[in-house]
Enzyme design. Sequence first.
Site, short mmCIF file in Angstrom:
data_model
loop_
_atom_site.label_atom_id
_atom_site.label_comp_id
_atom_site.label_asym_id
_atom_site.label_seq_id
_atom_site.Cartn_x
_atom_site.Cartn_y
_atom_site.Cartn_z
N PHE A 62 -5.61 9.33 -3.67
CA PHE A 62 -5.07 10.40 -2.82
C PHE A 62 -3.85 9.94 -2.02
CE2 PHE A 62 -8.70 8.15 -1.13
CZ PHE A 62 -8.17 7.55 0.00
N TYR A 63 -3.21 8.82 -2.42
CA TYR A 63 -2.06 8.30 -1.68
C TYR A 63 -0.76 9.02 -2.05
CZ TYR A 63 -4.53 4.11 0.10
OH TYR A 63 -5.36 3.25 0.74
N GLY A 64 -0.80 10.33 -1.92
CA GLY A 64 0.40 11.12 -2.19
C GLY A 64 0.53 12.22 -1.15
#
Length: 337
Positions: A62-64
């Site tokens: 979910f690093y966006g």
Amino acid sequence: MTRTTTLGGTASDIVVGKVAHGLMLMTWKQDPVPDEQCFEAIKAGIDTLPPGAKMLLVAGEFYGHNLSTTNLEMIARFFEKYPSYADKAFLSVKGGLAPNSYHPDCSPANLRRSVETINEKLRGTKRLDLFESARVDPNVPIEVSIAALAELKNEGKLDHIGMSECSAASLRRGNAIHPISVVEIEISPWSCEEETKNVIATANELGIAVAGYAPLGRGFLTGQIKRFEDLPEGDFRRTLPRFQEDVMRHNFAIVDALSDIAKKKNVTSAQLSIAWVGALGPHVIPLPGSSHAKRTLENCAGGDIELTQEELDEINRVIDTADIQGGRYATAATLWG
């Protein structure tokens, strides 16, 4: 020669650089860092390693922007362009959040969804070397979550299991179900609580590597962030209690004190912090983030710095007398799960 160490648990035969590389801030923003800049930063760290050693790369499902999978897509493009680097990297990916949410969901069904999403986005360019739930789910016993990951491992969907932001007690319970290879917690000169020390000691006892994220205090300990306005619009640090204007000036006292020690040592403040985290144990791996090759090289060099007992004592005196104001996160609900 760049210093190395080993991981733990089922990955205890894996040799990695003493300093890992966090990839979160390459993509956790509205306008991600250009691919080539990210690629050069990743390659720079890997290229410092001796033959046979791997760079521990830490990514997130979910690093966006808006919790998208941009981070994984960037990583897939990297290994697609530089396939020879796949064997030189040990890829750890955080997942286990409910879709489009910051809340952990470590139910077996959601962990399966998360792991399968990660593998889908990696497109076969890189094995999922290690999966870790980003937080401990208060609604699912840790034994159930780790057993579910062990099942996914047995199916060949991942190779090793990690934990993140957990207490020493949870680490012990999880490891009893399946050996944990890496536990990831926040460690820096301004984030070394009693439970930090408990996790490090428990991990040492159980043969688990510790990845210390944010060893530079999310950049604050470098001395380059002096005011709230120094944080770009949209930067998530603007939401953190200890980065608020009313406490930043107070908290800067530790930065000045550490900077003085770094100057005497002829190293950067960042390198001093990384060296201090690494000195907490041979199993402790500082995990700074970087989107620039130059910064990656500076960080990796921090792992090679030897601190004398006198220097460690001086740093520890600064830490012990520092009155850090503001919590690590806006809510402590899922910390030390």
